[in-house]
Design a protein around this motif. Structure first.
Motif, PDB file in Angstrom:
ATOM      1  N   LYS A 168      17.181   2.827 -45.214  1.00 25.18           N
ATOM      2  CA  LYS A 168      17.289   4.251 -44.888  1.00 25.18           C
ATOM      3  C   LYS A 168      17.645   5.011 -46.154  1.00 25.18           C
ATOM      4  CE  LYS A 168      19.679   7.463 -41.808  1.00 25.18           C
ATOM      5  NZ  LYS A 168      20.723   7.602 -40.754  1.00 25.18           N
ATOM      6  N   HIS A 169      16.806   5.970 -46.534  1.00 29.74           N
ATOM      7  CA  HIS A 169      17.102   6.651 -47.779  1.00 29.74           C
ATOM      8  C   HIS A 169      16.852   8.145 -47.720  1.00 29.74           C
ATOM      9  CE1 HIS A 169      12.944   5.249 -48.090  1.00 29.74           C
ATOM     10  NE2 HIS A 169      12.708   6.214 -48.963  1.00 29.74           N
ATOM     11  N   TRP A 170      17.400   8.762 -48.756  1.00 29.92           N
ATOM     12  CA  TRP A 170      17.557  10.193 -48.910  1.00 29.92           C
ATOM     13  C   TRP A 170      18.450  10.736 -47.782  1.00 29.92           C
ATOM     14  CZ3 TRP A 170      16.473   8.049 -52.777  1.00 29.92           C
ATOM     15  CH2 TRP A 170      15.304   8.041 -53.492  1.00 29.92           C
ATOM     16  N   VAL A 171      19.670  10.214 -47.786  1.00 30.07           N
ATOM     17  CA  VAL A 171      20.692  10.644 -46.841  1.00 30.07           C
ATOM     18  C   VAL A 171      21.678  11.576 -47.548  1.00 30.07           C
ATOM     19  CG1 VAL A 171      20.480   8.483 -45.565  1.00 30.07           C
ATOM     20  CG2 VAL A 171      22.247   8.692 -47.319  1.00 30.07           C
ATOM     21  N   ARG A 223      27.975  14.573 -47.114  1.00 29.09           N
ATOM     22  CA  ARG A 223      27.895  15.728 -46.201  1.00 29.09           C
ATOM     23  C   ARG A 223      28.117  17.068 -46.920  1.00 29.09           C
ATOM     24  NH1 ARG A 223      27.533  13.594 -41.180  1.00 29.09           N
ATOM     25  NH2 ARG A 223      28.356  11.487 -40.864  1.00 29.09           N
ATOM     26  N   ASP A 224      27.499  17.186 -48.102  1.00 31.07           N
ATOM     27  CA  ASP A 224      27.609  18.459 -48.832  1.00 31.07           C
ATOM     28  C   ASP A 224      26.320  19.266 -48.745  1.00 31.07           C
ATOM     29  OD1 ASP A 224      25.907  16.997 -50.414  1.00 31.07           O
ATOM     30  OD2 ASP A 224      26.982  17.359 -52.295  1.00 31.07           O
ATOM     31  N   SER A 225      25.435  18.867 -47.833  1.00 32.15           N
ATOM     32  CA  SER A 225      24.133  19.514 -47.592  1.00 32.15           C
ATOM     33  C   SER A 225      23.063  19.117 -48.598  1.00 32.15           C
ATOM     34  CB  SER A 225      24.260  21.045 -47.568  1.00 32.15           C
ATOM     35  OG  SER A 225      25.122  21.456 -46.531  1.00 32.15           O
ATOM     36  N   HIS A 266      20.880  16.004 -49.967  1.00 24.87           N
ATOM     37  CA  HIS A 266      20.547  14.599 -49.791  1.00 24.87           C
ATOM     38  C   HIS A 266      20.316  13.940 -51.154  1.00 24.87           C
ATOM     39  CE1 HIS A 266      16.424  15.740 -50.538  1.00 24.87           C
ATOM     40  NE2 HIS A 266      16.346  16.447 -49.414  1.00 24.87           N
ATOM     41  N   THR A 267      20.094  12.654 -51.128  1.00 24.98           N
ATOM     42  CA  THR A 267      20.073  11.876 -52.375  1.00 24.98           C
ATOM     43  C   THR A 267      19.042  12.392 -53.373  1.00 24.98           C
ATOM     44  OG1 THR A 267      20.770   9.928 -51.129  1.00 24.98           O
ATOM     45  CG2 THR A 267      19.892   9.548 -53.333  1.00 24.98           C
ATOM     46  N   ARG A 268      17.849  12.733 -52.913  1.00 25.43           N
ATOM     47  CA  ARG A 268      16.831  13.234 -53.856  1.00 25.43           C
ATOM     48  C   ARG A 268      17.343  14.466 -54.588  1.00 25.43           C
ATOM     49  NH1 ARG A 268      11.410  13.880 -55.395  1.00 25.43           N
ATOM     50  NH2 ARG A 268      10.904  16.062 -55.784  1.00 25.43           N
ATOM     51  N   SER A 269      17.919  15.401 -53.854  1.00 28.61           N
ATOM     52  CA  SER A 269      18.428  16.616 -54.484  1.00 28.61           C
ATOM     53  C   SER A 269      19.565  16.313 -55.448  1.00 28.61           C
ATOM     54  CB  SER A 269      18.895  17.607 -53.413  1.00 28.61           C
ATOM     55  OG  SER A 269      17.808  18.048 -52.623  1.00 28.61           O
ATOM     56  N   GLU A 270      20.431  15.392 -55.073  1.00 27.22           N
ATOM     57  CA  GLU A 270      21.558  15.024 -55.936  1.00 27.22           C
ATOM     58  C   GLU A 270      21.056  14.508 -57.283  1.00 27.22           C
ATOM     59  OE1 GLU A 270      24.688  15.555 -55.283  1.00 27.22           O
ATOM     60  OE2 GLU A 270      25.173  15.157 -53.180  1.00 27.22           O
ATOM     61  N   VAL A 271      20.004  13.686 -57.255  1.00 23.32           N
ATOM     62  CA  VAL A 271      19.467  13.145 -58.507  1.00 23.32           C
ATOM     63  C   VAL A 271      18.817  14.255 -59.332  1.00 23.32           C
ATOM     64  CG1 VAL A 271      17.831  11.521 -59.540  1.00 23.32           C
ATOM     65  CG2 VAL A 271      19.161  10.840 -57.536  1.00 23.32           C
ATOM     66  N   LEU A 272      18.060  15.115 -58.683  1.00 18.97           N
ATOM     67  CA  LEU A 272      17.427  16.219 -59.412  1.00 18.97           C
ATOM     68  C   LEU A 272      18.471  17.112 -60.075  1.00 18.97           C
ATOM     69  CD1 LEU A 272      14.614  17.266 -56.913  1.00 18.97           C
ATOM     70  CD2 LEU A 272      14.309  16.082 -59.094  1.00 18.97           C
ATOM     71  N   ILE A 273      19.539  17.405 -59.369  1.00 22.36           N
ATOM     72  CA  ILE A 273      20.604  18.247 -59.921  1.00 22.36           C
ATOM     73  C   ILE A 273      21.277  17.551 -61.097  1.00 22.36           C
ATOM     74  CG2 ILE A 273      22.871  19.249 -59.423  1.00 22.36           C
ATOM     75  CD1 ILE A 273      21.817  19.670 -56.512  1.00 22.36           C
ATOM     76  N   ALA A 274      21.577  16.270 -60.933  1.00 24.85           N
ATOM     77  CA  ALA A 274      22.290  15.524 -61.972  1.00 24.85           C
ATOM     78  C   ALA A 274      21.455  15.348 -63.233  1.00 24.85           C
ATOM     79  CB  ALA A 274      22.718  14.164 -61.433  1.00 24.85           C
ATOM     80  N   GLU A 275      20.137  15.201 -63.097  1.00 23.01           N
ATOM     81  CA  GLU A 275      19.300  14.856 -64.243  1.00 23.01           C
ATOM     82  C   GLU A 275      18.616  16.053 -64.898  1.00 23.01           C
ATOM     83  OE1 GLU A 275      16.701  11.550 -63.684  1.00 23.01           O
ATOM     84  OE2 GLU A 275      18.324  10.221 -63.033  1.00 23.01           O
ATOM     85  N   SER A 276      18.742  17.231 -64.313  1.00 21.39           N
ATOM     86  CA  SER A 276      18.138  18.401 -64.951  1.00 21.39           C
ATOM     87  C   SER A 276      18.835  18.678 -66.275  1.00 21.39           C
ATOM     88  CB  SER A 276      18.244  19.623 -64.033  1.00 21.39           C
ATOM     89  OG  SER A 276      17.695  20.756 -64.673  1.00 21.39           O
ATOM     90  N   ARG A 277      18.045  18.959 -67.306  1.00 19.21           N
ATOM     91  CA  ARG A 277      18.596  19.228 -68.631  1.00 19.21           C
ATOM     92  C   ARG A 277      19.103  20.658 -68.770  1.00 19.21           C
ATOM     93  NH1 ARG A 277      14.789  16.195 -73.118  1.00 19.21           N
ATOM     94  NH2 ARG A 277      15.603  14.095 -72.739  1.00 19.21           N
ATOM     95  N   GLU A 312      18.023  26.678 -53.991  1.00 18.51           N
ATOM     96  CA  GLU A 312      17.967  27.632 -52.901  1.00 18.51           C
ATOM     97  C   GLU A 312      18.775  27.130 -51.708  1.00 18.51           C
ATOM     98  OE1 GLU A 312      13.828  28.355 -52.155  1.00 18.51           O
ATOM     99  OE2 GLU A 312      13.631  29.690 -53.912  1.00 18.51           O
ATOM    100  N   ALA A 313      18.818  27.924 -50.662  1.00 22.10           N
ATOM    101  CA  ALA A 313      19.586  27.575 -49.459  1.00 22.10           C
ATOM    102  C   ALA A 313      19.191  26.192 -48.961  1.00 22.10           C
ATOM    103  CB  ALA A 313      19.335  28.618 -48.377  1.00 22.10           C
ATOM    104  N   GLY A 314      20.190  25.495 -48.425  1.00 24.05           N
ATOM    105  CA  GLY A 314      19.946  24.148 -47.926  1.00 24.05           C
ATOM    106  C   GLY A 314      19.824  23.120 -49.012  1.00 24.05           C
ATOM    107  N   CYS A 315      20.312  23.452 -50.212  1.00 22.12           N
ATOM    108  CA  CYS A 315      20.272  22.561 -51.373  1.00 22.12           C
ATOM    109  C   CYS A 315      18.836  22.169 -51.742  1.00 22.12           C
ATOM    110  CB  CYS A 315      21.124  21.306 -51.142  1.00 22.12           C
ATOM    111  SG  CYS A 315      21.566  20.451 -52.680  1.00 22.12           S
TER     112      CYS A 315
END
Length: 218
Positions: free
Chosen positions: A57-60, A64-66, A68-79, A85-88
């Motif tokens: 099960k992935h991209w959870v 619970r900060d709204s 999911h895993t894909r967004s977390e990686v994109l945020i962390a790795e952006s230079r 936007e809304a809903g992360c």
């Protein structure tokens, strides 16, 4: 490394949960030359019997900060500061795909790659894990090399292959890729078959003083 802290009896009484036992359960970080780290990989033949991608099960949204895993990686790795936007929903930023040396500013062209693919993990002992552990593996944000934003083209070229059958098209990326592959496998105690081990051993010969840094997964 953690410093040693003297704790008085009075402090233990006042803060019963602040004593050493919690630290005792911390996984120790390891750092080894790549060639040595390859030899630490457990050896086993691979089997894909019973594999389904849905077994992981992935991209959870584990915290619970709204996001999911894909967004977390994109945020962390952006230079640069990403546009969210809304809903992360991440809609802009700047990402460097180290597999092929491409820089992108639109997240739609990116895949979040499981550095050691889910199918490869299954082959290498994850088939014996609980569903909860497979979910933890598929959403591992605690080790920055486990998940990586790369071009969709390079990720789909890689598919579920190991280093015996696929390596980054950018030659300068191959040592980094090898160290991250080995670190991920050691972190999760995933096995390697003979062809994979031979490919990693050959890569290590040309990777000079590259080291593998990893911490065992909980």
């Amino acid at each position: 490394m953690f410093s040693k802290i003297a704790v008085t009896a009075a402090a233990l009484l006042a803060f019963p949960f602040a004593a050493a036992p919690a630290a005792a359960h911390e996984a120790r970080a390891e750092s080894l030359p790549l060639a040595e780290a390859v030899q630490l990989l457990p050896s086993a033949d691979e089997s894909r019997e019973g594999y389904q991608r849905t077994s992981f099960k992935h991209w959870v949204d584990a915290d619970r900060d709204s996001c999911h895993t894909r967004s977390e990686v994109l945020i962390a790795e952006s230079r640069v500061e990403p546009t969210i936007e809304a809903g992360c929903k991440v809609v802009g930023g700047e990402w460097y795909s180290y597999y092929d040396g491409v820089t992108l500013t639109a997240p739609g062209g990116l895949d979040i790659d499981h550095l050691v693919p889910l199918a490869e993990a299954w082959d290498s002992s994850a088939s014996d894990w609980t569903a909860a552990r497979r979910e933890a593996y598929a959403n591992d944000l605690d080790a920055e090399r486990s998940l990586v934003a790369v071009t969709a083209r390079s990720n789909r070229s890689k598919s579920d292959q190991d280093p015996a059958d696929w390596q980054p098209p950018l030659a300068d990326a191959r040592c980094t890729y090898a160290t991250h592959w080995v670190a991920t496998k050691l972190r999760w105690q995933l096995a390697a078959d003979d062809r994979e081990r031979d490919a990693l051993t050959e890569l290590a010969v040309g990777c000079g003083q590259e080291t593998v840094d990893y911490q065992s997964a909980p």
